[in-house]
Design an enzyme around this catalytic site. Structure first.
Site, PDB file in Angstrom:
ATOM      1  N   CYS A 128       0.796  -1.466  -0.061  1.00 28.41           N
ATOM      2  CA  CYS A 128      -0.411   0.395   0.260  1.00 28.41           C
ATOM      3  C   CYS A 128       0.540   1.389  -0.182  1.00 28.41           C
ATOM      4  CB  CYS A 128      -0.645   0.096   1.610  1.00 28.41           C
ATOM      5  SG  CYS A 128      -1.226  -1.645   1.564  1.00 28.41           S
ATOM      6  N   ARG A 150       0.863   1.973  -6.064  1.00 27.20           N
ATOM      7  CA  ARG A 150       1.000   1.030  -4.856  1.00 27.20           C
ATOM      8  C   ARG A 150       0.166  -0.140  -4.587  1.00 27.20           C
ATOM      9  NH1 ARG A 150       6.076   2.541  -2.200  1.00 27.20           N
ATOM     10  NH2 ARG A 150       6.069   1.109  -0.713  1.00 27.20           N
ATOM     11  N   ASN A 179       1.129  -0.360   6.001  1.00 25.95           N
ATOM     12  CA  ASN A 179       2.357  -1.140   4.655  1.00 25.95           C
ATOM     13  C   ASN A 179       2.807  -2.033   4.951  1.00 25.95           C
ATOM     14  OD1 ASN A 179       3.664  -1.997   2.031  1.00 25.95           O
ATOM     15  ND2 ASN A 179       5.017   0.284   2.058  1.00 25.95           N
ATOM     16  N   GLU A 196       5.575 -13.307 -21.934  1.00 26.75           N
ATOM     17  CA  GLU A 196       5.307 -11.839 -21.858  1.00 26.75           C
ATOM     18  C   GLU A 196       3.905 -11.646 -22.947  1.00 26.75           C
ATOM     19  OE1 GLU A 196       6.295  -9.875 -19.818  1.00 26.75           O
ATOM     20  OE2 GLU A 196       6.054  -7.782 -20.633  1.00 26.75           O
ATOM     21  N   LYS A 224       0.724  -9.842 -20.443  1.00 30.62           N
ATOM     22  CA  LYS A 224       0.591  -8.617 -20.579  1.00 30.62           C
ATOM     23  C   LYS A 224      -1.320  -8.492 -21.031  1.00 30.62           C
ATOM     24  CE  LYS A 224       2.631  -6.845 -19.686  1.00 30.62           C
ATOM     25  NZ  LYS A 224       4.005  -6.353 -19.481  1.00 30.62           N
ATOM     26  N   HIS A 239       3.903 -32.638 -25.485  1.00 24.78           N
ATOM     27  CA  HIS A 239       3.907 -32.831 -23.926  1.00 24.78           C
ATOM     28  C   HIS A 239       2.755 -31.989 -23.387  1.00 24.78           C
ATOM     29  CE1 HIS A 239       8.151 -34.220 -25.166  1.00 24.78           C
ATOM     30  NE2 HIS A 239       7.880 -32.998 -25.230  1.00 24.78           N
ATOM     31  N   LYS A 250       1.095  -1.385  -9.081  1.00 21.91           N
ATOM     32  CA  LYS A 250       1.916  -1.001 -10.048  1.00 21.91           C
ATOM     33  C   LYS A 250       3.308  -1.349  -8.969  1.00 21.91           C
ATOM     34  CE  LYS A 250       4.518   0.568 -13.474  1.00 21.91           C
ATOM     35  NZ  LYS A 250       4.819  -0.562 -14.695  1.00 21.91           N
TER      36      LYS A 250
HETATM   37  C1  F6R Z   1       3.407  -7.137 -15.681  1.00 21.02           C
HETATM   38  C2  F6R Z   1       4.271  -6.014 -14.567  1.00 21.02           C
HETATM   39  C3  F6R Z   1       4.577  -7.060 -13.151  1.00 21.02           C
HETATM   40  C4  F6R Z   1       5.941  -6.267 -13.193  1.00 21.02           C
HETATM   41  C5  F6R Z   1       6.324  -7.050 -11.280  1.00 21.02           C
HETATM   42  C6  F6R Z   1       7.462  -6.959 -11.288  1.00 21.02           C
HETATM   43  O1  F6R Z   1       3.144  -6.444 -16.760  1.00 21.02           O
HETATM   44  O2  F6R Z   1       3.970  -5.273 -14.648  1.00 21.02           O
HETATM   45  O3  F6R Z   1       4.510  -8.483 -14.022  1.00 21.02           O
HETATM   46  O4  F6R Z   1       7.250  -6.603 -13.845  1.00 21.02           O
HETATM   47  O5  F6R Z   1       5.665  -7.017 -10.305  1.00 21.02           O
HETATM   48  O6  F6R Z   1       8.068  -5.357 -10.596  1.00 21.02           O
HETATM   49  P1  F6R Z   1       9.405  -4.894 -10.706  1.00 21.02           P
HETATM   50  O7  F6R Z   1      10.114  -4.738 -12.001  1.00 21.02           O
HETATM   51  O8  F6R Z   1       9.308  -3.251 -10.547  1.00 21.02           O
HETATM   52  O9  F6R Z   1       9.978  -5.090  -9.757  1.00 21.02           O
END
Ligand code: F6R
Length: 607
Positions: A2, A27, A98, A479, A483, A502, A602
C-alpha cells in the site's frame, strides 16, 4: 502493499494528503482513506476503490486539520471494502500500514480475550488495539507505539496520529520502506520520495527497526535497540510533476509509443555511437573471472531475465541461473563462491526481489541491480546499479520498462563477453550495431498498430489464447500471455513451442487464437514444425515473423504481421511490441481498465 503518507504542518492537511496519495496510487487502488486531528479529535474519511472515490467523499464531507495520515490500499487481509480501508482507528489512535503483520491472528486472539472489539478483517487493526492497550496503561504515545511495534512480526511501514496530540505523527518501519521529508515548519512521512516530491526535496530514509516521532520542528529517531540515532538527509532528485497522457487515450499506449525514444535514451548511456563500444558504469564485479551469475526478478522483469540468460550464455559464456524472486528465497540455493546476483526491477521496491537480493548477498554474492527508479530501495541497497532510462511508467502493465531492461541486459552481456575475451572487437561492433538499430526498428513495428488493432478483435472475443515461441521467443510468448491476461482478464498461456506436444496441444481447437513468435533465426524450422502441428489440429495462428519467415509460412497462418529482419540477438525486443499492442487493443475492445487493471498494483511491496 500500500502507500502511506503523513503530514504535520500549518496548512490544511487534507489536500496535501490526497495529492500525495495520488502519487502513491501505483502501490494499490483497492481503497483509500485519511484521518486528521480536528481540535484534537481523530476524524477520518474512507472509500472503497480509487482515490477519486475518496475525493467524492471528501467533497460531500470535508475534513479539516493540519496533522493527518493517509493510505491507498492493495488488499492483503480482508476484502477491498470501506470497512477494511485504512486508517484503522478508535478514539485514541489512527494507524495506516503498508506490509503484512504475520502474527496478527495470535495477537488478535489475545486482544479479543482482553475485551478489544475488532471492526475489520485486516491484519492492521491489531496495531490500533495494541497501541490502545499501552496508552490505557498510561504510556505516552511514542512509548505505546514502540511497545506495540515490538510485538509485531512481518513487514511494515506505519504512520500513526493520536487524539489530543496535534504536534505528533509517529512512524515506524521494518521491511517496508518509509521516507521522512523535512519541510519548513512542516514534516512529512511517505512510502517513497515521489509521494513527498512537491512538498520537500530534503529526504531521509528510516532504517529497519527505526521508530520516528515527527513534530512540526523535526524528527526524533530511535533505532531498534532504542538508541537515539540520526539518519542522513539528502537532496532528492525525484520530480513529482504530474505525468500526462498527452494525446493518448491510456498511459499504456503512450508508454508503448515511447519505446523508440526510451530505448534510445538507455542505449545512449551505455554505447558509444562512434566507436560502437559498450561502456558501463563501474560495477564491483570482474566479469572476466565471474564463475556464476544469478538473475532475480518477478513478472515481466523475470521475463527480461529469461531472455538475458540466452544472451549471457550464448554471447558471454557466463553460467547463468534465473529465478523468480519469491521462489529463490525459499529453495536453499547453492551459489558459486565469488559469484554475483543481479536483481531486475522497474520499481526497485518489489518486496520479493529485494529479499532475494539480500539473501544472495548473505550467501556471499555481489549484489547488482537494474532498476528504473534511481532512488528506489533496490538501487540504494545494491553494490552496483545500472539504470534503465524508461522514465516514469504509470500503466500498471509494464511495457517500456521491460524493453529498456532488455536493452541494458543486452549491453551488459556484450560488456561481459568482451571482459571474458570471448568476442573480438568486430563481433562487439556487430552486436552493438544491432542493438543501436533497435529504436528505429521498433518505430517500424509501431506502424503495424492499425493491423494489430484489427487482429485484437479476434483475441478480445477468445475464451483462451496461446502464445508460442522458442529460445528468446519463448520468453516473449510468456510476456505476451502475461500482458494479455493482466489487462483483458482472458486466460492466456505462453509455451515453449517444442513443449506443446507434451500436453498443451490438447487445448487446440478452432476457437483458440495462437500467436506464434518466429523470427527467422536458427530455431525457425523447429518453430515452423510446431506451428504446422497446431494448424493441423485446427488452430488459428497469428504469425509474427520477418519477410523471409512470412514468405515461407505466411500462407498457413490466419494472419501474419511482418517484423523487420534484424540480428537474432535483438529480435526479442522487437517481437515484444506486437504482443503489447495486441493486449492493449483487446483490453480496449473489452472495456477493461487498461491502466489500472483489477486486483493489481504497479509496485508489489508485500511478499
Ligand atoms: C507485468 C508487470 C509485473 C511486474 C512485476 C515486477 O506487466 O508489470 O509483472 O513486472 O510486478 O515489478 P518490478 O519490475 O517493479 O520489480
Amino acid at each position: 502493499m500500500c502507500g502511506i503518507i503523513g503530514i504535520i504542518g500549518a496548512a490544511p492537511a487534507c489536500p496535501i494528503l490526497v495529492d500525495g496519495l495520488k502519487r502513491l496510487e501505483y502501490r494499490g487502488y483497492d481503497s483509500a482513506g485519511l484521518a486528521t486531528l480536528v481540535v484534537g479529535r481523530i476524524e477520518r474519511r474512507r472509500a472503497e476503490g480509487k482515490i477519486a472515490n475518496l475525493e467524492a467523499v471528501l467533497a460531500e464531507n470535508p475534513l479539516s486539520g493540519t496533522t493527518g495520515i493517509g493510505h491507498t490500499r492493495w488488499a492483503t487481509h480482508g476484502s477491498p471494502s470501506e470497512a477494511n480501508a485504512h486508517p484503522h482507528a478508535n478514539a485514541a489512535v489512527a494507524v495506516v500500514h503498508n506490509g503484512i503483520i504475520e502474527n496478527f491472528q495470535t495477537l488478535k486472539e489475545t486482544l479479543v480475550a482482553e475485551g478489544h472489539v475488532f471492526e475489520s478483517a485486516t491484519d492492521t487493526e491489531v496495531i490500533v488495539h495494541l497501541v490502545t492497550r499501552y496508552l490505557s496503561q498510561g504510556l505516552a504515545p511514542a512509548e505505546a507505539a514502540t511497545r506495540a511495534v515490538g510485538e509485531l512480526a512481518g513487514a511494515f511501514a506505519l504512520a500513526m496520529i493520536f487524539a489530543g496530540h496535534s504536534d505528533l505523527v509517529i512512524g515506524a518501519r521494518r521491511g517496508s520502506p518509509l521516507a521522512i521529508g523535512h519541510g519548513d515548519g512542516a514534516m512529512f512521512l511517505g512510502s517513497d520520495a515521489l509521494a513527498l516530491a512537491p512538498l520537500t526535496k530534503r529526504i531521509c530514509y528510516l532504517d529497519d527497526g527505526d521508530v520516528v516521532e515527527l513534530t512540526r520542528d523535526g524528527a526524533i529517531i530511535h533505532d531498534q535497540a532504542g538508541a537515539l540515532v540520526e539518519r542522513p538527509i539528502r537532496e532528492t532528485a525525484v520530480i513529482g510533476d504530474a505525468i500526462g497522457k498527452g494525446n493518448f487515450s491510456h498511459y499504456m499506449l503512450k508508454e508503448i509509443y515511447e519505446q523508440p525514444t526510451v530505448i534510445g535514451d538507455t542505449l545512449a548511456s551505455f554505447i558509444n555511437p562512434a566507436s560502437l563500444e559498450v561502456s558501463l558504469p563501474d560495477l564491483p564485479v570482474d566479469f572476466a573471472a565471474l564463475p556464476h551469475l544469478q538473475l532475480l526478478a518477478c513478472g515481466s522483469s523475470w521475463h527480461a531475465a529469461l531472455i538475458a540468460r540466452y544472451w549471457f550464455e550464448s554471447i558471454a559464456r557466463v553460467p547463468v541461473e534465473v529465478d523468480i524472486a519469491s521462489e529463490f528465497r525459499y529453495r536453499a540455493p547453492v551459489l558459486a563462491e565469488g559469484g554475483a546476483a543481479l536483481a531486475i526491477s522497474q520499481s526497485g521496491e518489489t518486496a520479493d526481489t529485494l529479499a532475494a537480493l539480500r539473501l544472495a548477498r548473505q550467501l556471499g554474492q555481489t549484489a547488482l541491480a537494474i532498476v528504473n527508479v534511481a532512488e528506489s530501495t533496490l538501487a540504494r541497497e545494491a553494490d552496483g546499479t545500472l539504470l534503465t532510462h524508461a522514465g516514469p511508467e504509470v500503466g500498471v502493465a509494464s511495457t517500456k520498462a521491460f524493453t529498456t531492461q532488455m536493452t541494458v541486459l543486452a549491453c551488459l552481456a556484450i560488456a561481459a563477453a568482451r571482459a571474458r575475451g570471448v568476442i573480438d572487437h568486430q563481433r562487439e561492433a556487430a552486436l552493438s550495431a544491432a542493438i543501436t538499430e533497435v529504436p528505429a526498428r521498433v518505430a517500424e513495428v509501431l506502424r503495424h498498430d492499425a493491423k494489430l488493432k484489427e487482429l485484437a478483435e479476434e483475441i478480445a472475443a477468445a475464451r483462451h489464447v496461446l502464445f508460442l515461441g522458442r529460445g528468446t521467443g519463448y520468453a516473449v510468448a510468456l510476456e505476451g500471455a502475461l500482458k494479455l491476461k493482466e489487462i483483458t482478464y482472458i486466460p492466456a498461456e505462453g509455451f515453449a513451442a517444442g513443449e506443446m506436444k507434451h500436453g498443451p496441444i490438447a487445448l487446440i481447437d478452432n476457437d483458440i487464437p495462437i500467436i506464434v513468435v518466429a523470427p527467422s533465426d536458427q530455431l525457425f524450422e523447429k518453430t515452423a514444425s510446431n506451428m504446422q502441428e497446431v494448424i493441423a489440429r485446427g488452430g488459428r495462428v497469428i504469425f509474427l515473423s520477418d519477410a523471409e519467415g512470412i514468405e515461407r509460412l505466411g500462407d498457413l497462418a490466419a494472419a501474419s504481421v511482418e517484423i523487420p529482419a534484424v540480428d537474432a540477438f535483438v529480435a526479442p525486443i522487437l517481437y515484444t511490441i506486437p504482443v503489447q499492442l495486441l493486449a492493449y487493443h483487446a483490453a480496449v475492445i473489452r472495456g477493461t481498465d487498461v491502466d489500472q487493471p483489477r486486483n493489481l498494483a504497479k509496485s508489489v511491496t508485500v511478499e
